[in-house]
Design a protein around this motif. Sequence first.
Motif, PDB file in Angstrom:
ATOM      1  N   PRO A   8       0.827  -1.209   0.000  1.00 45.92           N
ATOM      2  CA  PRO A   8       0.000   0.000   0.000  1.00 45.92           C
ATOM      3  C   PRO A   8       0.865   1.263   0.000  1.00 45.92           C
ATOM      4  N   VAL A   9       0.299   2.331  -0.563  1.00 50.37           N
ATOM      5  CA  VAL A   9       0.988   3.614  -0.612  1.00 50.37           C
ATOM      6  C   VAL A   9      -0.001   4.705  -0.194  1.00 50.37           C
ATOM      7  N   THR A  10       0.511   5.680   0.555  1.00 45.03           N
ATOM      8  CA  THR A  10      -0.314   6.793   1.005  1.00 45.03           C
ATOM      9  C   THR A  10       0.197   8.076   0.368  1.00 45.03           C
ATOM     10  N   PHE A  11      -0.738   8.824  -0.228  1.00 48.97           N
ATOM     11  CA  PHE A  11      -0.414  10.130  -0.797  1.00 48.97           C
ATOM     12  C   PHE A  11      -1.058  11.182   0.100  1.00 48.97           C
ATOM     13  N   ARG A  12      -0.261  12.179   0.497  1.00 52.24           N
ATOM     14  CA  ARG A  12      -0.809  13.282   1.282  1.00 52.24           C
ATOM     15  C   ARG A  12       0.045  14.517   1.048  1.00 52.24           C
ATOM     16  N   PRO A  13      -0.552  15.703   1.192  1.00 48.13           N
ATOM     17  CA  PRO A  13       0.217  16.940   0.998  1.00 48.13           C
ATOM     18  C   PRO A  13       1.080  17.229   2.223  1.00 48.13           C
ATOM     19  N   GLY A  14       2.293  16.738   2.238  1.00 42.91           N
ATOM     20  CA  GLY A  14       3.161  16.794   3.416  1.00 42.91           C
ATOM     21  C   GLY A  14       3.448  18.185   3.927  1.00 42.91           C
ATOM     22  N   VAL A  18       2.133  19.965   7.471  1.00 40.31           N
ATOM     23  CA  VAL A  18       3.030  20.521   8.498  1.00 40.31           C
ATOM     24  C   VAL A  18       2.639  21.962   8.813  1.00 40.31           C
ATOM     25  N   VAL A  19       2.361  22.759   7.785  1.00 41.42           N
ATOM     26  CA  VAL A  19       1.973  24.156   7.989  1.00 41.42           C
ATOM     27  C   VAL A  19       0.676  24.243   8.788  1.00 41.42           C
ATOM     28  N   LEU A  20      -0.329  23.434   8.407  1.00 41.89           N
ATOM     29  CA  LEU A  20      -1.625  23.479   9.096  1.00 41.89           C
ATOM     30  C   LEU A  20      -1.509  23.050  10.555  1.00 41.89           C
ATOM     31  N   LEU A  21      -0.808  21.956  10.810  1.00 39.88           N
ATOM     32  CA  LEU A  21      -0.683  21.473  12.193  1.00 39.88           C
ATOM     33  C   LEU A  21       0.154  22.417  13.050  1.00 39.88           C
ATOM     34  N   ALA A  26       0.239  26.521  17.273  1.00 43.30           N
ATOM     35  CA  ALA A  26       0.620  27.888  17.645  1.00 43.30           C
ATOM     36  C   ALA A  26      -0.603  28.706  18.056  1.00 43.30           C
ATOM     37  N   ILE A  27      -1.685  28.601  17.308  1.00 40.62           N
ATOM     38  CA  ILE A  27      -2.912  29.337  17.633  1.00 40.62           C
ATOM     39  C   ILE A  27      -3.453  28.894  18.987  1.00 40.62           C
ATOM     40  N   PHE A  28      -3.485  27.585  19.212  1.00 35.05           N
ATOM     41  CA  PHE A  28      -3.982  27.078  20.494  1.00 35.05           C
ATOM     42  C   PHE A  28      -3.133  27.583  21.657  1.00 35.05           C
ATOM     43  N   VAL A  29      -1.825  27.510  21.507  1.00 36.93           N
ATOM     44  CA  VAL A  29      -0.916  27.935  22.579  1.00 36.93           C
ATOM     45  C   VAL A  29      -1.064  29.435  22.850  1.00 36.93           C
ATOM     46  N   VAL A  30      -1.116  30.243  21.805  1.00 41.36           N
ATOM     47  CA  VAL A  30      -1.221  31.694  21.982  1.00 41.36           C
ATOM     48  C   VAL A  30      -2.547  32.066  22.639  1.00 41.36           C
ATOM     49  N   ILE A  31      -3.650  31.508  22.161  1.00 44.12           N
ATOM     50  CA  ILE A  31      -4.957  31.839  22.739  1.00 44.12           C
ATOM     51  C   ILE A  31      -5.044  31.368  24.190  1.00 44.12           C
ATOM     52  N   THR A  32      -4.506  30.199  24.484  1.00 45.07           N
ATOM     53  CA  THR A  32      -4.498  29.703  25.860  1.00 45.07           C
ATOM     54  C   THR A  32      -3.621  30.589  26.755  1.00 45.07           C
ATOM     55  N   ALA A  33      -2.472  31.000  26.249  1.00 48.71           N
ATOM     56  CA  ALA A  33      -1.588  31.879  27.023  1.00 48.71           C
ATOM     57  C   ALA A  33      -2.267  33.214  27.305  1.00 48.71           C
ATOM     58  N   VAL A  34      -2.939  33.763  26.308  1.00 45.97           N
ATOM     59  CA  VAL A  34      -3.660  35.024  26.498  1.00 45.97           C
ATOM     60  C   VAL A  34      -4.725  34.849  27.571  1.00 45.97           C
ATOM     61  N   LEU A  63      -8.440  19.790   8.258  1.00 48.17           N
ATOM     62  CA  LEU A  63      -7.903  20.158   6.944  1.00 48.17           C
ATOM     63  C   LEU A  63      -6.620  19.383   6.656  1.00 48.17           C
ATOM     64  N   ALA A  64      -5.863  19.055   7.707  1.00 50.48           N
ATOM     65  CA  ALA A  64      -4.583  18.361   7.546  1.00 50.48           C
ATOM     66  C   ALA A  64      -4.736  16.851   7.405  1.00 50.48           C
ATOM     67  N   ARG A  65      -5.927  16.291   7.636  1.00 50.66           N
ATOM     68  CA  ARG A  65      -6.092  14.838   7.632  1.00 50.66           C
ATOM     69  C   ARG A  65      -6.275  14.236   6.236  1.00 50.66           C
ATOM     70  N   VAL A  66      -6.382  15.072   5.223  1.00 56.68           N
ATOM     71  CA  VAL A  66      -6.658  14.574   3.881  1.00 56.68           C
ATOM     72  C   VAL A  66      -5.538  13.660   3.390  1.00 56.68           C
ATOM     73  N   LYS A  67      -5.940  12.572   2.727  1.00 54.24           N
ATOM     74  CA  LYS A  67      -4.962  11.629   2.186  1.00 54.24           C
ATOM     75  C   LYS A  67      -5.659  10.684   1.215  1.00 54.24           C
ATOM     76  N   VAL A  68      -4.848   9.937   0.488  1.00 57.70           N
ATOM     77  CA  VAL A  68      -5.317   8.880  -0.400  1.00 57.70           C
ATOM     78  C   VAL A  68      -4.473   7.657  -0.104  1.00 57.70           C
ATOM     79  N   VAL A  69      -5.118   6.539   0.182  1.00 61.10           N
ATOM     80  CA  VAL A  69      -4.403   5.300   0.452  1.00 61.10           C
ATOM     81  C   VAL A  69      -4.775   4.298  -0.642  1.00 61.10           C
TER      82      VAL A  69
END
Length: 151
Positions: A8-14, A18-21, A26-34, A63-69
């Motif tokens: 099997p092979v998995t295709f995903r926008p690597g 990484v950018v989305l996660l 970062a958003i979670f940490v900043v909002i929680t810190a605030v 949005l980051a979970r997209v893939k094709v297996v």
Amino acid sequence: MSELPALPVTFRPGRTRVVLLTAGVAIFVVITAVALLLEKLGPGERLSFVLTGALMFGVLAMLARVKVVADESGVTVVNIATRRRLDWAEILQVNLRPGDPWVFLNLSDGTSLPVLGIQPGIAKQHAIADARALRALAEAHAIKEPEDREG
């Protein structure tokens, strides 16, 4: 034709993943810190900040979970909120035309299925290579069908 990828092979926008996660964390940490640093907030308000950050992270994670297996029996397409299993025989064509935001599969039922797991956004050449590999796999598995019918 180039060599087919091992199944099997998995295709995903690597890179996109990484950018989305990273942005989600970062958003979670900043909002929680605030929420924790603002002294005038009550416990309910702090909780609403944290939950808002968690919700934003959750959206970006989806949005980051997209893939094709692809495996021996077919393809599983995981888009933002859906998952669909296809047999190889259902896939008539794999398309990634110039300007398309992602790959589209033309299916035997006359519909077209978007495949967000292969998208040329940040890594165009990688997406083109993945689309070609998926197309080659679909063609290789489609060739087996007529041989089976002859017998």
